[in-house]
Scaffold this active site. Sequence first.
Site, PDB file in Angstrom:
ATOM      1  CB  THR A   1     -81.550  25.711  36.137  1.00 40.73           C
ATOM      2  OG1 THR A   1     -82.061  25.600  34.801  1.00 40.73           O
ATOM      3  CG2 THR A   1     -81.634  24.363  36.841  1.00 40.73           C
TER       4      THR A   1
ATOM      5  CB  THR B   1     -83.263  22.763  29.681  1.00 42.58           C
ATOM      6  OG1 THR B   1     -82.989  24.049  30.255  1.00 42.58           O
ATOM      7  CG2 THR B   1     -84.760  22.671  29.367  1.00 42.58           C
ATOM      8  NE  ARG B   2     -76.166  21.879  26.655  1.00 40.92           N
ATOM      9  CZ  ARG B   2     -76.191  22.552  25.516  1.00 40.92           C
ATOM     10  NH1 ARG B   2     -77.282  22.561  24.768  1.00 40.92           N
ATOM     11  NH2 ARG B   2     -75.137  23.223  25.111  1.00 40.92           N
ATOM     12  CE  LYS B   3     -82.871  27.298  26.882  1.00 41.51           C
ATOM     13  NZ  LYS B   3     -84.137  27.970  26.493  1.00 41.51           N
ATOM     14  CB  THR B   4     -77.153  24.779  34.279  1.00 42.85           C
ATOM     15  OG1 THR B   4     -76.153  24.338  33.347  1.00 42.85           O
ATOM     16  CG2 THR B   4     -78.284  23.753  34.317  1.00 42.85           C
TER      17      THR B   4
END
Length: 301
Positions: free
Chosen positions: A274, A138-141
Amino acid sequence: MANNLVFQHLLTPSSLQSMVRNWLAEDTPAFDYGGAVVGNNPERAVLLCKSEGVLCGRPFVDAVFSELGCSVQWHKSEGEDLSPVCEVAEVTGPARNLLLGERVALNCITRASGVASSARRFANVRRDHEWHGEVVGTRKTTPGFRLVEKYALLVGGMGTHRHDLSSMVMLKDNHIWSAGSIPNAVAKARSACGFAVKIEVECRSMEDARAAATAGADVVMLDNFAPDALAPAAEQLKKEFPHILVEGSGGITIDTVASYFSPYVDVLSTSRPTQGYSTVDFSLKVRKAGHDPSNPVVTSA
């Protein structure tokens, strides 16, 4: 995954240069006191890997040292499994420039390799179960580090979910509550993004899923469905709406991912690679006769 795709070619020279200049400026915002000690004498340094993992981050290390007028000769390939202790690369250049880039390059390669190593474990589970779908990150970066972490997912063998808010429309509960309903939210999104951008809707029930598919969503996310609930829900959704992509998400870990595999699920998304990943241990040491670059543990005073 496309065979023989060189993921480095996804990275533009301008974005690499911009990132490494910011990283270097953060690490040396004023005087370089250590650099004054060593000067510009030419030196060679060895990049060592000291823990198991997947090598990832070569383009970023190259960009760091290129910005500093140094050169890197690699002995290991991007995506290669590493066993400690091994020589990964040799860096040559003026001593102070090697040390200006040392920590920046190490911070990047340790983290990128950590993400790639975690992604490789997920990819191997998918391969071993011969599952048709994609496991994606996901975009949980990390803020400011997304490009590196998304790149590392690919090197490790996973896919990536949307890169950012501009990549795909995802209508979550907050969007739906604010818009008043799933049909209203989807209609507004379609007016904004047109035909060229996919719309995904986060759903917590079959009622929500049917509403999303009927309203014109391209992807339906069955969010926080337990494995035993996900499979039959996905099957029913595919029967009613064969064109819809079905995604499962919520609480998926390396230990549980296989239980979510289903012939009716197309995508499983997880933030685990991530968020909270372990890094791979690297060091960069100047080569000097009589000094062991592996920096062994001191066992006596």
